[in-house]
Design an enzyme around this catalytic site. Structure first.
Site, PDB file in Angstrom:
ATOM      1  N   HIS A 121      43.608   2.525  39.787  1.00 52.67           N
ATOM      2  CA  HIS A 121      42.541   2.601  38.778  1.00 52.67           C
ATOM      3  C   HIS A 121      41.261   3.236  39.334  1.00 52.67           C
ATOM      4  O   HIS A 121      40.203   3.112  38.743  1.00 52.67           O
ATOM      5  CB  HIS A 121      42.239   1.196  38.219  1.00 52.67           C
ATOM      6  CG  HIS A 121      43.359   0.650  37.390  1.00 52.67           C
ATOM      7  ND1 HIS A 121      43.347  -0.600  36.831  1.00 52.67           N
ATOM      8  CD2 HIS A 121      44.543   1.200  37.015  1.00 52.67           C
ATOM      9  CE1 HIS A 121      44.485  -0.804  36.151  1.00 52.67           C
ATOM     10  NE2 HIS A 121      45.216   0.267  36.268  1.00 52.67           N
ATOM     11  N   CYS A 149      26.124  16.804  38.182  1.00 51.24           N
ATOM     12  CA  CYS A 149      27.127  17.407  39.072  1.00 51.24           C
ATOM     13  C   CYS A 149      26.508  18.598  39.802  1.00 51.24           C
ATOM     14  O   CYS A 149      25.881  19.456  39.173  1.00 51.24           O
ATOM     15  CB  CYS A 149      28.308  17.868  38.209  1.00 51.24           C
ATOM     16  SG  CYS A 149      29.488  18.889  39.080  1.00 51.24           S
TER      17      CYS A 149
HETATM   18  N1  APR Z   1      42.624 -16.434  43.178  1.00 49.28           N
HETATM   19  C1  APR Z   1      43.804 -15.903  42.874  1.00 49.28           C
HETATM   20  N2  APR Z   1      44.182 -15.489  41.688  1.00 49.28           N
HETATM   21  C2  APR Z   1      43.306 -15.618  40.732  1.00 49.28           C
HETATM   22  C3  APR Z   1      42.038 -16.153  40.983  1.00 49.28           C
HETATM   23  C4  APR Z   1      41.704 -16.580  42.271  1.00 49.28           C
HETATM   24  N3  APR Z   1      40.516 -17.088  42.595  1.00 49.28           N
HETATM   25  N4  APR Z   1      41.381 -16.109  39.874  1.00 49.28           N
HETATM   26  C5  APR Z   1      42.217 -15.568  38.985  1.00 49.28           C
HETATM   27  N5  APR Z   1      43.371 -15.277  39.480  1.00 49.28           N
HETATM   28  C6  APR Z   1      44.524 -14.680  38.822  1.00 49.28           C
HETATM   29  C7  APR Z   1      44.494 -15.014  37.371  1.00 49.28           C
HETATM   30  O1  APR Z   1      45.317 -16.138  37.146  1.00 49.28           O
HETATM   31  C8  APR Z   1      45.067 -13.784  36.717  1.00 49.28           C
HETATM   32  O2  APR Z   1      46.445 -13.939  36.524  1.00 49.28           O
HETATM   33  O3  APR Z   1      44.382 -13.273  38.918  1.00 49.28           O
HETATM   34  C9  APR Z   1      44.817 -12.667  37.737  1.00 49.28           C
HETATM   35  C10 APR Z   1      43.726 -11.686  37.329  1.00 49.28           C
HETATM   36  O4  APR Z   1      44.114 -11.088  36.137  1.00 49.28           O
HETATM   37  P1  APR Z   1      43.173 -10.075  35.354  1.00 49.28           P
HETATM   38  O5  APR Z   1      41.760 -10.591  35.311  1.00 49.28           O
HETATM   39  O6  APR Z   1      43.852  -9.733  34.088  1.00 49.28           O
HETATM   40  O7  APR Z   1      43.119  -8.834  36.333  1.00 49.28           O
HETATM   41  P2  APR Z   1      44.172  -7.691  36.585  1.00 49.28           P
HETATM   42  O8  APR Z   1      45.562  -8.153  36.352  1.00 49.28           O
HETATM   43  O9  APR Z   1      43.834  -7.110  37.899  1.00 49.28           O
HETATM   44  O10 APR Z   1      43.763  -6.663  35.454  1.00 49.28           O
HETATM   45  C11 APR Z   1      44.355  -5.401  35.435  1.00 49.28           C
HETATM   46  O11 APR Z   1      42.943  -4.699  33.621  1.00 49.28           O
HETATM   47  O12 APR Z   1      40.763  -5.314  33.211  1.00 49.28           O
HETATM   48  C12 APR Z   1      41.608  -4.235  33.446  1.00 49.28           C
HETATM   49  O13 APR Z   1      41.425  -2.198  34.616  1.00 49.28           O
HETATM   50  C13 APR Z   1      41.187  -3.568  34.725  1.00 49.28           C
HETATM   51  O14 APR Z   1      42.355  -3.314  36.823  1.00 49.28           O
HETATM   52  C14 APR Z   1      42.144  -4.172  35.742  1.00 49.28           C
HETATM   53  C15 APR Z   1      43.413  -4.355  34.913  1.00 49.28           C
END
Ligand code: APR
Length: 253
Positions: A121, A149
């Site tokens: 990303h 730019c």
């Molecule tokens: N430690 C470990 N895991 C955690 C913690 C923590 N302290 N806090 C949250 N989590 C877990 C949550 O349970 C969740 O399943 O991490 C996951 C984070 O999920 P999202 O917030 O949805 O993030 P992500 O999966 O990286 O999102 C993917 O979506 O928002 C867009 O582009 C953005 O790259 C991002 C993509």
């Protein structure tokens, strides 16, 4: 106390020639980086981040989007890699063919030392021109917002993938290729809900990999994975890394 790792996983990890790890916001959360939703504080409380992270929002109000990302960039640059980041560097060094695919834009994996790395990303520390695509690695923080730019005078934007945008093709192809070859695939600290990254664990499984999820909370993947380690990445990855690191003479003695 160390978390107990199933012996089948240890056996597979020690045997695996090809390992792929997908990380998400949960790994950054351990370094104190707020998720999108958590970032809705102060002056930003009134804005839906998903609506700031689009090309349309940038065209509508480039200054607003620039300022939001400038604040995120500051938070991310002030953060330090955590135990998960460093354990992934150890895994890279201990496994013959290793690839780390991250959805995180904070650059912490790179700063920790991961080099077999795809930042799917993008990276908030870098910008590119909205018009001509020329990359920028530095700009005048005190000047115009967004800065221009140097090549064409267009507006600089963060080099991150916004909602509604495609992922860099070359990186995505490399991610698919490695995933199809993986013997072992880890999905770590991600809700595994945003495409196309969310399809990677499924492709891995279809291609014969043993799929492991590391997440304290249940996700769409949890029940489909071969093994779900219901714990934080920081509690699990350093333990896994110890199983692949060469033993030092002192440890052997
Ligand atoms: N430690 C470990 N895991 C955690 C913690 C923590 N302290 N806090 C949250 N989590 C877990 C949550 O349970 C969740 O399943 O991490 C996951 C984070 O999920 P999202 O917030 O949805 O993030 P992500 O999966 O990286 O999102 C993917 O979506 O928002 C867009 O582009 C953005 O790259 C991002 C993509």
């Amino acid at each position: 106390m160390d978390i107990e790792i199933p012996s089948e996983l240890i056996r597979r990890l020690q045997k695996a020639e090809h390992v792929v790890v997908l990380t998400g916001a949960g790994v950054s959360a351990e370094s104190g980086i707020p998720t999108f939703q958590e970032a809705r504080t102060g002056v930003w409380a009134a804005y839906d981040p998903a609506e700031l992270a689009t090309p349309q929002a940038f065209l509508r109000n480039p200054r607003l989007v620039w300022d939001w990302y400038a604040e995120r960039r500051q938070e991310m640059e002030a953060a330090q890699p955590g135990p998960s980041h460093y354990a992934l560097v150890d895994l890279e060094q201990g496994i013959p063919h290793f690839l780390l695919i991250t959805q995180n834009i904070d650059g912490l994996h790179w700063r920790a030392g991961s080099r077999e790395l795809l930042e799917l990303h993008g990276n908030i520390g870098r910008c590119r021109c909205f018009d001509c695509g020329t990359y920028a690695f530095g700009w005048d923080e005190e000047g115009a917002k967004p800065p221009s730019c140097a090549h064409c005078g267009g507006l600089l934007r963060p080099d991150v993938v916004w909602f509604g945008e495609g992922l860099p093709g070359q990186q995505l192809r490399a991610a698919y290729r490695a995933t199809e070859q993986a013997h072992l695939f880890f999905s770590v600290g991600t809700s595994a809900g945003v495409q196309p990254a969310a399809s990677l664990p499924l492709i891995a499984r279809r291609s014969g990999a043993y799929v492991v999820e590391i997440n304290p909370h249940e996700t769409a993947l949890s029940l489909m994975a071969d093994c779900w380690l219901r714990a934080t990445p920081g509690a699990v990855l350093p333990v896994l890394a110890r199983w692949v690191m060469p033993q030092t003479e002192e440890e052997d003695a």
